[in-house]
Write an enzyme that holds these catalytic residues in place. Sequence first.
Site, PDB file in Angstrom:
ATOM      1  N   CYS A 135      -5.115  10.327  -5.230  1.00  0.00           N
ATOM      2  CA  CYS A 135      -6.254  10.286  -6.147  1.00  0.00           C
ATOM      3  C   CYS A 135      -7.053   8.995  -6.059  1.00  0.00           C
ATOM      4  O   CYS A 135      -8.029   8.821  -6.779  1.00  0.00           O
ATOM      5  CB  CYS A 135      -5.765  10.489  -7.581  1.00  0.00           C
ATOM      6  SG  CYS A 135      -4.861   9.068  -8.241  1.00  0.00           S
TER       7      CYS A 135
ATOM      8  N   CYS B 175      -2.150  10.659 -11.241  1.00  0.00           N
ATOM      9  CA  CYS B 175      -2.004  12.019 -10.724  1.00  0.00           C
ATOM     10  C   CYS B 175      -0.543  12.466 -10.658  1.00  0.00           C
ATOM     11  O   CYS B 175      -0.263  13.611 -10.311  1.00  0.00           O
ATOM     12  CB  CYS B 175      -2.652  12.153  -9.357  1.00  0.00           C
ATOM     13  SG  CYS B 175      -1.757  11.318  -8.024  1.00  0.00           S
TER      14      CYS B 175
ATOM     15  N   CYS C 121       9.879   0.291  -4.071  1.00  0.00           N
ATOM     16  CA  CYS C 121      10.070   0.742  -2.699  1.00  0.00           C
ATOM     17  C   CYS C 121       9.186   1.977  -2.515  1.00  0.00           C
ATOM     18  O   CYS C 121       9.480   3.043  -3.038  1.00  0.00           O
ATOM     19  CB  CYS C 121      11.547   1.094  -2.514  1.00  0.00           C
ATOM     20  SG  CYS C 121      11.963   1.580  -0.851  1.00  0.00           S
TER      21      CYS C 121
HETATM   22 ZN   LIG Z   1      -2.610   9.218  -7.778  1.00  0.00          ZN
END
Ligand SMILES: [Zn+2]
Length: 213
Positions: free
Chosen positions: A110, A158, A180
């Site tokens: 996104c 998102c 990570c």
């Molecule tokens: Zn995103």
Amino acid sequence: MRSTLVRFFHTLSSFTRTAPRRNSYSLRPHPIPLRASMPIIPSFLASLFGTSAAMSSSQSYPDQRGPDEWRAVLNKEQFRILREKGTEPPGSGKFDKHYPSAGVYTCAGCHAPLYKASHKFSSGCGWPAYFDSIPGAVSRHEDRLYGMIRTEIVCSNCGGHLGHVFKGEGFPTPTDERHCVNSVSLNFSPDDEPVKKVDDGKEDGEKNKESKV
Ligand SMILES: [Zn+2]
């Protein structure tokens, strides 16, 4: 706990001498005090207290695109990792050994900004590592896959899977946390402004205060 309580009432009643003989009355089961159940925090409470700790990935995120919409904009590997919680092979990612002096890593799904270049450090683990994120950009929740309890990190916008966060590994960073992150989950934008607060002690010459030019 119960016996302590009973003893307490015994003591109390014999002290005040008001207890009736029929002790059985005072031994009726008492509701377990709330404190006794504190160590087991119901998950709904945990979700209230721990950032987005108990949030599942099906929780609502601002970007509500469904699988088909994601398939239309992501390649297969991005879809596998971002939307299906996959993991790229260690050492394979394009940002594993990428240490720019400025810029921002964004969500590959996104495009929300997630990490600044100054958050990145060399962990040697085979995946890009960050000791912190842009405030609020990354959400955490418990991941119990494969019999392990880990903390998954996702894009707060998102819900895209980024990777996991590990704490207390002893890295000499301000947080001692290691985000990570799969390179596949990220894009990089070098054009963003250099970070203002760099407290890692290096490049002192360059972190002059950017007083408005
Ligand atoms: Zn995103």
